[in-house]
Scaffold this active site. Sequence first.
Site, PDB file in Angstrom:
ATOM      1  N   LYS A 194       0.766  -0.983   0.076  1.00 18.25           N
ATOM      2  CA  LYS A 194      -0.023   0.032   0.071  1.00 18.25           C
ATOM      3  C   LYS A 194       0.532   1.246  -0.203  1.00 18.25           C
ATOM      4  O   LYS A 194       1.349   1.260   0.936  1.00 18.25           O
ATOM      5  CB  LYS A 194      -0.571  -0.075   1.339  1.00 18.25           C
ATOM      6  N   GLY A 247       6.414   5.063   8.125  1.00 20.42           N
ATOM      7  CA  GLY A 247       5.578   6.643   8.324  1.00 20.42           C
ATOM      8  C   GLY A 247       5.402   7.256   9.336  1.00 20.42           C
ATOM      9  O   GLY A 247       6.324   6.822  10.622  1.00 20.42           O
ATOM     10  N   GLU A 250       3.038   8.812  14.695  1.00 20.78           N
ATOM     11  CA  GLU A 250       1.711   8.801  15.192  1.00 20.78           C
ATOM     12  C   GLU A 250       0.799   7.589  14.930  1.00 20.78           C
ATOM     13  O   GLU A 250      -0.099   6.358  15.194  1.00 20.78           O
ATOM     14  CB  GLU A 250       0.895  10.052  14.548  1.00 20.78           C
ATOM     15  N   GLU A 269       9.504   0.974  11.179  1.00 20.42           N
ATOM     16  CA  GLU A 269       9.998   2.075  10.584  1.00 20.42           C
ATOM     17  C   GLU A 269       9.359   3.826  11.086  1.00 20.42           C
ATOM     18  O   GLU A 269       8.831   3.827   9.690  1.00 20.42           O
ATOM     19  CB  GLU A 269      11.214   2.249   9.733  1.00 20.42           C
ATOM     20  N   CYS A 303      13.697  10.657   7.188  1.00 18.05           N
ATOM     21  CA  CYS A 303      13.492  10.157   8.792  1.00 18.05           C
ATOM     22  C   CYS A 303      14.423  10.099   9.364  1.00 18.05           C
ATOM     23  O   CYS A 303      14.673  10.291  10.770  1.00 18.05           O
ATOM     24  CB  CYS A 303      12.869   8.403   9.154  1.00 18.05           C
ATOM     25  N   GLU A 400       9.169  16.096  14.827  1.00 21.38           N
ATOM     26  CA  GLU A 400      10.142  15.671  14.069  1.00 21.38           C
ATOM     27  C   GLU A 400       9.227  17.366  12.930  1.00 21.38           C
ATOM     28  O   GLU A 400       7.398  17.077  12.599  1.00 21.38           O
ATOM     29  CB  GLU A 400       9.796  14.593  13.069  1.00 21.38           C
TER      30      GLU A 400
HETATM   31  P1  NAP Z   1       1.624   8.756   7.737  1.00 20.89           P
HETATM   32  O1  NAP Z   1       0.594   9.209   7.460  1.00 20.89           O
HETATM   33  O2  NAP Z   1       2.306   8.728   8.866  1.00 20.89           O
HETATM   34  O3  NAP Z   1       2.094   7.687   6.619  1.00 20.89           O
HETATM   35  C1  NAP Z   1       2.332   6.506   6.035  1.00 20.89           C
HETATM   36  C2  NAP Z   1       1.229   5.526   5.349  1.00 20.89           C
HETATM   37  O4  NAP Z   1       0.524   4.674   6.190  1.00 20.89           O
HETATM   38  C3  NAP Z   1       0.471   5.722   4.000  1.00 20.89           C
HETATM   39  O5  NAP Z   1       0.558   5.398   3.090  1.00 20.89           O
HETATM   40  C4  NAP Z   1      -0.337   6.330   4.651  1.00 20.89           C
HETATM   41  O6  NAP Z   1      -1.443   6.168   3.497  1.00 20.89           O
HETATM   42  C5  NAP Z   1      -0.536   4.880   5.950  1.00 20.89           C
HETATM   43  N1  NAP Z   1      -0.933   5.292   6.874  1.00 20.89           N
HETATM   44  C6  NAP Z   1      -1.603   6.609   7.949  1.00 20.89           C
HETATM   45  N2  NAP Z   1      -2.894   6.176   8.475  1.00 20.89           N
HETATM   46  C7  NAP Z   1      -2.929   4.458   7.758  1.00 20.89           C
HETATM   47  C8  NAP Z   1      -3.882   3.400   9.059  1.00 20.89           C
HETATM   48  N3  NAP Z   1      -4.417   3.960   9.918  1.00 20.89           N
HETATM   49  N4  NAP Z   1      -4.023   2.523   8.720  1.00 20.89           N
HETATM   50  C9  NAP Z   1      -2.823   2.186   8.169  1.00 20.89           C
HETATM   51  N5  NAP Z   1      -1.857   2.683   7.226  1.00 20.89           N
HETATM   52  C10 NAP Z   1      -2.231   3.892   7.454  1.00 20.89           C
HETATM   53  O7  NAP Z   1       2.557   9.412   7.624  1.00 20.89           O
HETATM   54  P2  NAP Z   1       2.328  10.722   6.646  1.00 20.89           P
HETATM   55  O8  NAP Z   1       0.663  11.332   7.049  1.00 20.89           O
HETATM   56  O9  NAP Z   1       2.667  11.026   5.097  1.00 20.89           O
HETATM   57  O10 NAP Z   1       3.470  12.070   7.416  1.00 20.89           O
HETATM   58  C11 NAP Z   1       3.058  12.744   8.146  1.00 20.89           C
HETATM   59  C12 NAP Z   1       4.506  12.812   9.113  1.00 20.89           C
HETATM   60  O11 NAP Z   1       4.953  11.751   9.155  1.00 20.89           O
HETATM   61  C13 NAP Z   1       5.806  13.258   8.172  1.00 20.89           C
HETATM   62  O12 NAP Z   1       5.683  14.924   8.697  1.00 20.89           O
HETATM   63  C14 NAP Z   1       6.396  13.348   9.283  1.00 20.89           C
HETATM   64  O13 NAP Z   1       6.933  13.927  10.704  1.00 20.89           O
HETATM   65  C15 NAP Z   1       6.794  11.626   8.934  1.00 20.89           C
HETATM   66  N6  NAP Z   1       7.069  11.053   8.192  1.00 20.89           N
HETATM   67  C16 NAP Z   1       7.976   9.798   8.937  1.00 20.89           C
HETATM   68  C17 NAP Z   1       8.772   8.912   7.451  1.00 20.89           C
HETATM   69  C18 NAP Z   1       9.760   7.513   8.102  1.00 20.89           C
HETATM   70  O14 NAP Z   1       9.906   7.874   6.973  1.00 20.89           O
HETATM   71  N7  NAP Z   1      10.039   7.792   9.190  1.00 20.89           N
HETATM   72  C19 NAP Z   1       7.470   8.925   6.321  1.00 20.89           C
HETATM   73  C20 NAP Z   1       6.551   9.383   6.176  1.00 20.89           C
HETATM   74  C21 NAP Z   1       5.915  10.329   7.268  1.00 20.89           C
HETATM   75  P3  NAP Z   1      -2.129   8.036   3.258  1.00 20.89           P
HETATM   76  O15 NAP Z   1      -0.561   8.043   2.042  1.00 20.89           O
HETATM   77  O16 NAP Z   1      -3.570   7.550   2.542  1.00 20.89           O
HETATM   78  O17 NAP Z   1      -2.198   8.636   4.947  1.00 20.89           O
END
Ligand code: NAP
Length: 497
Positions: A194, A247, A250, A269, A303, A400
């Site tokens: 996904k 991701g 949260e 991760e 990250c 972050e």
């Molecule tokens: P995110 O919501 O954690 O997205 C990561 C993945 O998880 C996406 O494919 C997302 O789908 C999916 N997801 C979201 N809610 C879910 C749920 N309840 N159950 C299963 N999967 C779910 O991250 P984001 O909103 O794109 O970014 C927010 C913040 O996260 C960033 O500003 C950054 O601080 C952090 N981040 C960290 C990393 C890392 O490499 N550690 C990578 C990205 C972001 P959707 O795309 O549809 O939301």
Amino acid sequence: MADGNPNITALGDAARSFLAGGAKQLLIDGKLLPARSGHTFEVINPATEEKIAAAASGDAADVDAAVKAARRALEQKSWRGMTPHERTRLLLNIADTVEKHLEELAQLETLNNGCPISFARAQIADVAQTFRYYAGWPTKIYGETNPSGPDTLNYTLREPVGVCGQIIPWNGPLSSASWKIAPALACGNTVVLKPAEQTPLTAIRFGQLLLEAGVPPGVVNVVTGFGETAGAALVAHGDVDKIAFTGSTEVGKKIVAAAAGTVKRVTLELGGKSPNIIFGDADLGRAANSSAAGFCFLAGQICVASSRVFVHSSIYDAFIENLTAAATAFVPGDPMDAGTMMGPLVSREQYERVTNYFKLGKADGAKVALGANVRPGKGYFVQPTVFSNVSNDMRIAKEEIFGPVASVIRFDTEEEAIRLGNQTDYGLAAAVWTRDISRGHRVAHALRAGTVWINTYLQIDAISPFGGFKQSGYGRELGRASIESYTELKSVYAHLG
Ligand code: NAP
Ligand code: MG
């Protein structure tokens, strides 16, 4: 479609023909299909804010079909019956196929995620390398024999975990996918991937290329869509054996809670707030250049960003001068231009988030040494930003940001640097810069982080495990660690009497 868009006209024929084919579809059981609901969502170019494609919005029904396909593929002779040597050959074919399509994949990545094209090319080359690294493993996934009584033979087997749900973010889409898919296939698992809603394009194209490379239908399925629908359905599904997630912390916490109902294996991760410690005896030029790349690479949307830079008092002012000079090389610009070092942030949401931290930093009393501005006009561009006079308890030093923002914090002693460096909920990466070899290793051992760099930054190689301490997640990707996390360990006792 935006024909007047310079980023579209810069595309080669292959990327252009991929985009031309209407709404991008799901890949389930080797077939391209629309979402069962018929819904699609828009895919945006963050450099221009224009729509570049539409993608199928998969939900629970599509996830269920993909999981069923992955389960069938797991049991099929075309996959289960493959010898380790054949799996090696397949993974090598995937690497060759990626290289053959490197330019097309790099262009799609840049168009969709805003990453500068030169870095996108390097990332796609790394994707091929990750598959080559894991191509060496199928013939080396060993069990052991364990000493028991004279009438007993005990041995262990490493078997595939089964159907693996892999949920990835938008910051390095194909790179994240390769870290998960390559070891999963090396161990004989099947996959439902996904991708993030912001960046579905390369995952879809890669899914098609896997079929071309000889991966049997159903072994890798790609369901594009939203986290709350497609992602959550994958985590809750009763027939998924493992979730590998990259991701935000949260969402990671939500995944752990949702996976508990079926006791799925989970690897996470998550985020980071990595301390990058510069001692007075460091090579200041190299430390400044690497630290600037550490928070400006991919516009800071990594990250492991060097987001907290701890600088010894004796060199504090000089280092800030070096750091800001090095960061000014990351001029925000058209990511399709081969000379561009920094593209836009990935989305409006991310742009709002990062610019809000510009305000928060100023309001908390940090001094702007560089940037804290946007680039006016279309696209989600912000300037590289350095805050000085930061204290470790300001929000810009604790949270972050995921943008090109460094918080520079002063320290006086080694103990203080270690204490402040570890004073965070995260523990993904850290770095130490010093010419004192003992201090380098001493500090590396004291820092609570999954990766520590000494006199370097951002070095990541498939040979070595990657992952986090504390709220940066658990489990490791890459290296042998991924082979362990994509296999179940079985103990077999045979009575010999
Ligand atoms: P995110 O919501 O954690 O997205 C990561 C993945 O998880 C996406 O494919 C997302 O789908 C999916 N997801 C979201 N809610 C879910 C749920 N309840 N159950 C299963 N999967 C779910 O991250 P984001 O909103 O794109 O970014 C927010 C913040 O996260 C960033 O500003 C950054 O601080 C952090 N981040 C960290 C990393 C890392 O490499 N550690 C990578 C990205 C972001 P959707 O795309 O549809 O939301
Ligand atoms: Mg999200």
